[in-house]
Scaffold this active site. Structure first.
Site, PDB file in Angstrom:
ATOM      1  N   GLU A   1      -3.499   2.396   2.019  1.00 37.66           N
ATOM      2  CA  GLU A   1      -3.367   2.344   3.531  1.00 37.66           C
ATOM      3  C   GLU A   1      -3.450   3.556   4.209  1.00 37.66           C
ATOM      4  O   GLU A   1      -2.353   4.065   4.911  1.00 37.66           O
ATOM      5  CB  GLU A   1      -1.590   1.650   3.742  1.00 37.66           C
TER       6      GLU A   1
ATOM      7  N   GLU B   1      -3.256  -7.697   0.871  1.00 38.97           N
ATOM      8  CA  GLU B   1      -1.667  -7.815   0.922  1.00 38.97           C
ATOM      9  C   GLU B   1      -1.371  -8.893   2.073  1.00 38.97           C
ATOM     10  O   GLU B   1      -1.533  -8.729   3.287  1.00 38.97           O
ATOM     11  CB  GLU B   1      -0.929  -6.726   1.346  1.00 38.97           C
TER      12      GLU B   1
END
Length: 844
Positions: A196, A267
């Site tokens: 991320e 995710e």
């Protein structure tokens, strides 16, 4: 003379035959070995494994958040839930807790974990970090990394890159040595470097860009034969695949940054992680199923559920304020039990998508928009009958009718119906036909005998030596060895400084950057204060009785884990930052820099290891008399709870602290931090069965707060023996009725009809029907009540079908419940709601 020559010739011939057969055997072995090796590539459609396109259903399961004894069951249940891939982070700070000393044993045995996945015929995605976040302390980065001179994390910094490369190569070399990459015949098909990064890249500017290119090049040049992803990083450099994290990637993901890359979802958050002080929060399985169906209808071919099994943050491993229980509302709960209907409804979704596999992977996508809130997406392979369609209704309040290829389909509010042959509806994301369960915490008879608690109270430091002229920063003081750091100081007050006005109050005021604080003044306990996950800073202010002459202030700084996100993680600070005395006639007395501060790291009990059998003897324990001050250790013994079911300790009556069982860290508890509903965020704390012996298990608790009630603590057995169903008569029959042969979707049974299924776990059987109604019942599993309409025979029908069985199937129609002629509310669409109790057969 000819005979010896002949013998030599025969001997030579035999050797040739033996050598040739040996070579042939070796050659066959080599061929077999090569056959197991799988090339993993990709294109704009999907990952391609061993020359075959795949639809990948993945789930995050983190090896340190459960025990090796639990791994086989968790992995098997994941496979039975329709997953073909397991995703895990690699936790740098559990493997290299001390610099240069790597640990891959016990809960850290990554190799064993991956080999168990391989044994189950599943793939693996390995998310290396170095930073993982994961609500794990320090985002997975080891503490010692903070103390490397000149280091800046996650940027183009020489020191950080050197240590990261050493860590990455250590892990990947270990995987290679164990032949765990697909290119070697192993299960690892995908890797991830960094995590991320778009959330922090702007802070590092060009150094961030350079770092990401370096990280990409590091793993790419190792030539391990697998593709690599960078999640939530849309400008991931080639050949990294940029992938999506979030709840609705079918709508939020801009797509791959190159046409030759597939759409991957790393995710899909199955719930929200919890922090102390949180109120209950859940994500419905209908919403998860809708999001997955939408993503696959828009060229997605890979989804990963984060988490599929959350597990437990044992010991002190959770990030700041994060609860010990992690992602409990996942398809497999904290204890590894199937959380229904989340588990079963997603399993049915995977079955439905598998029926669509050929058109999804080889067909041409098309889209139609028949109405404001409706949408049709379908894939058709030219020149064949291979076709799959997704009919979507985005209206959140009302059903919509969609006409597709001459047929009308009624689609439930905010749902997607899946038609694997563009004709037959086999699944709807909003209609759950799998069973439901309610979790029970049953008080153990065996473990909950009268506890003989003994106590040891920490000595309060008076005047610690120190040479600091400000309170030392708490992360740096504790170095992740403990949650606790002491601060002491003394200061003199003369008569002229004391308030002259009668009744005037003087206060101590302490501004802290977090996480919590206990305060004593002249030996008296003043109280505690704390921040929260969203607002870590707080101010502690309480009246103090100043005396002429020397006064003493003692503070205990308390951590709840290190931070796990954001830029410049190595420069985060916490603990008391400003200390002053208010109300003096001479004005505010600032003690922050005008006093000398003494420090001590941790508790005496920690130093002596009194949470273990060996360490118990190092201090003098007193019998618990019903009341104890704060900073007290409690110890007692208990027998293991009966049965083989999961076990937990319920920490009712306690405040805040740490738990150990037989020397194993169960985790942090915080009962006194109440949420908006005036409840503790977490009450039960998981004790894995592998922590327990049959008898005389040592329970040790370190409690920070005074006046707690350890006698209220109890041990519980965890089960999901309350099983329910809730199926509307207008629902679509289970996808299990269907299979695909070539380009045709065919029924497995002659009669495809709507049924409700109830199933007990293990060898348990349905012992009682607690509720049954065919009508308009209300409520949820564990809390059903009758509505205004109910078939009187409901309970008798269910008992006839189900009592004494491990699994039963009930037809859901009016005739089953004798409502075809005697219907008291004809205009109501009926629902069958049933709740049963499962139990072991007494004979067993």
């Amino acid at each position: 003379m000819r005979k010896p020559s002949l013998d030599r010739w025969l001997l030579a011939a035999c050797l040739v035959v033996l050598l040739s057969s040996s070579c042939a055997f070796a050659s066959k072995k080599e061929v077999k070995k090569k056959k197991n090796n799988k090339e993993v590539t990709y294109d704009g459609t999907s990952l391609i494994i061993d020359g075959k396109r795949e639809l990948l259903y993945s789930g995050s399961i983190h090896y340190p958040r459960s025990t090796p004894e639990m791994w086989p069951s968790i992995i098997e249940r994941a496979k039975q839930g329709g997953l073909n891939t397991i995703q895990t982070y690699v936790f740098w700070n559990v493997h290299e807790l001390e610099q240069g000393k790597f640990n891959f044993s016990g809960r850290n045995d990554l190799v064993k974990f991956i080999k168990l996945i391989q044994k189950n015929g599943m793939y693996v995605t390995l998310r290396l970090g170095p930073f993982i976040q994961a609500e794990w302390t320090h985002g997975g980065l080891p503490y010692w990394l903070r103390e490397v001179p000149g280091i800046f994390f996650r940027t183009d910094n020489k020191e950080f890159k050197e240590h990261t490369e050493r860590y990455v190569r250590t892990v990947l070399d270990k995987m290679k040595e164990e032949k765990l990459f697909a290119s070697q015949g192993g299960p690892i098909i995908l890797g991830q470097i960094e995590n991320e990064y778009s959330a922090v890249q702007r802070a590092y500017k060009q150094d961030g860009v350079n770092y990401i290119k370096w990280a990409s090049n590091l793993v790419d040049t190792m030539n391990l034969g697998i593709p690599w992803v960078m999640c939530k990083h849309n400008d991931a450099p080639d050949p990294m695949i940029n992938s999506c994290n979030g709840r609705h990637c079918g709508d939020t993901f801009p797509g791959p940054n190159k046409e030759n890359k597939p759409s991957l979802w790393t995710e899909n958050w199955t719930t929200q992680f919890r922090v102390f002080g949180d109120s209950p929060v859940k994500r419905s399985v209908e919403d998860i199923a809708f999001s997955v169906a939408r993503f696959f209808s828009k060229n997605g071919t890979h989804v990963n559920y984060y988490m599929y099994h959350g597990g437990t943050n044992f010991g002190r491993t959770s990030a700041h304020y994060v609860t010990t229980r992690y992602y409990d509302d996942a398809p497999l709960d904290e204890y590894g039990l199937e959380r229904e209907p989340k588990y079963g409804h997603l399993k049915h979704l995977h079955n439905a998508l598998n029926l669509c596999k050929k058109p999804l992977l080889w067909g041409q996508p098309r889209t139609e928009k028949p109405g404001k809130d409706t949408e049709i997406r379908y894939y058709e392979e030219p020149g064949t009958k291979s076709c799959a369609a997704f009919l979507a209704n985005n209206n959140t309040e009302a059903a919509e009718t969609i006409k597709f290829r001459g047929k009308e389909y009624v689609i439930a509010p905010r749902s997607i119906s899946i038609l694997p042959d563009c004709k037959t509806v086999v699944y709807n994301t909003a209609q759950i036909v799998s069973h439901h369960t309610s979790r029970n915490f049953m008080k153990s008879k065996k473990a909950n005998k009268k506890f003989d608690f003994k106590v040891f109270t920490e000595p309060l430091p008076h005047k610690l030596k120190g040479d600091s002229y400000i309170p030392v920063e708490l992360y740096g003081l504790t170095k992740d060895k403990t949650d606790y750091g002491w601060y002491t100081t003394s200061f003199k007050i003369n008569k002229n400084q004391l308030p002259k006005k009668k009744g005037a109050k003087t206060d101590v005021r302490i501004a802290s950057l977090g996480h919590a604080l206990h305060v004593w003044f002249n030996g008296e306990y003043l109280g505690s204060g704390h921040g929260s996950h969203d607002e870590k800073s707080f101010v502690f202010q309480e009246p103090v009785a100043l005396k002429e002459g020397e006064n003493h202030l003692v503070m205990l700084g308390v951590l709840t884990g290190f931070p796990d996100s954001g830029a410049y993680l190595e420069h985060r600070y916490t603990g008391p930052r400003s200390v002053s005395i208010l109300g003096l006639s001479s004005g505010v007395l600032d003690l922050t820099e005008s006093s000398k501060w003494g420090n001590k790291v941790g508790m005496e009990g920690e130093r002596l290891g009194i949470h273990t059998e060996k360490g118990l003897k190092k201090v003098k324990w007193q019998k618990f008399t019903g009341k104890a001050p704060g900073l007290t250790w409690y110890q007692t013994y208990f027998d293991a709870p009966e049965s083989e079911s999961a076990a937990a300790v319920r920490m009712s009556g306690m405040g805040k602290g740490l738990i150990w069982v037989n020397g194993e860290g169960v985790g942090r508890y915080w009962m006194s931090f109440l949420n908006s509903l005036n409840q503790s965020t977490q009450i039960e704390y998981h004790i894995p069965r592998s922590f327990l012996k049959p008898k005389k298990n040592l329970l040790v608790i370190f409690e920070e707060e005074p006046n707690v009630k350890p006698e209220i603590i109890d041990f519980v057995i965890v089960n999901r023996d309350t099983v329910c169903t809730y199926v509307g008569e207008d629902y679509i029959p289970s996808v299990r009725h269907w299979t695909r042969k070539q380009d045709q979707v065919q029924a497995i049974t002659d009669n495809v009809s709507l049924t409700a299924t109830l199933k007990c776990s293990g060898n348990k059987k349905i012992a009682e029907v607690e509720f049954a109604s065919f009508g308009n019942p209300i409520g949820t599993c564990g809390n059903f009540t009758l509505g205004t309409c109910n078939a009187p025979v409901s309970k008798k029908v269910v008992e006839k079908h189900c009592l004494g069985k491990g699994e039963c199937v009930i037809p859901v129609n009016k005739s089953t419940f004798k409502q075809d002629k005697k219907d008291s509310c004809k205009n109501v669409v009926k629902t069958l709601a049933v709740q049963v109790k499962c139990a072991r057969d007494r004979k067993n």
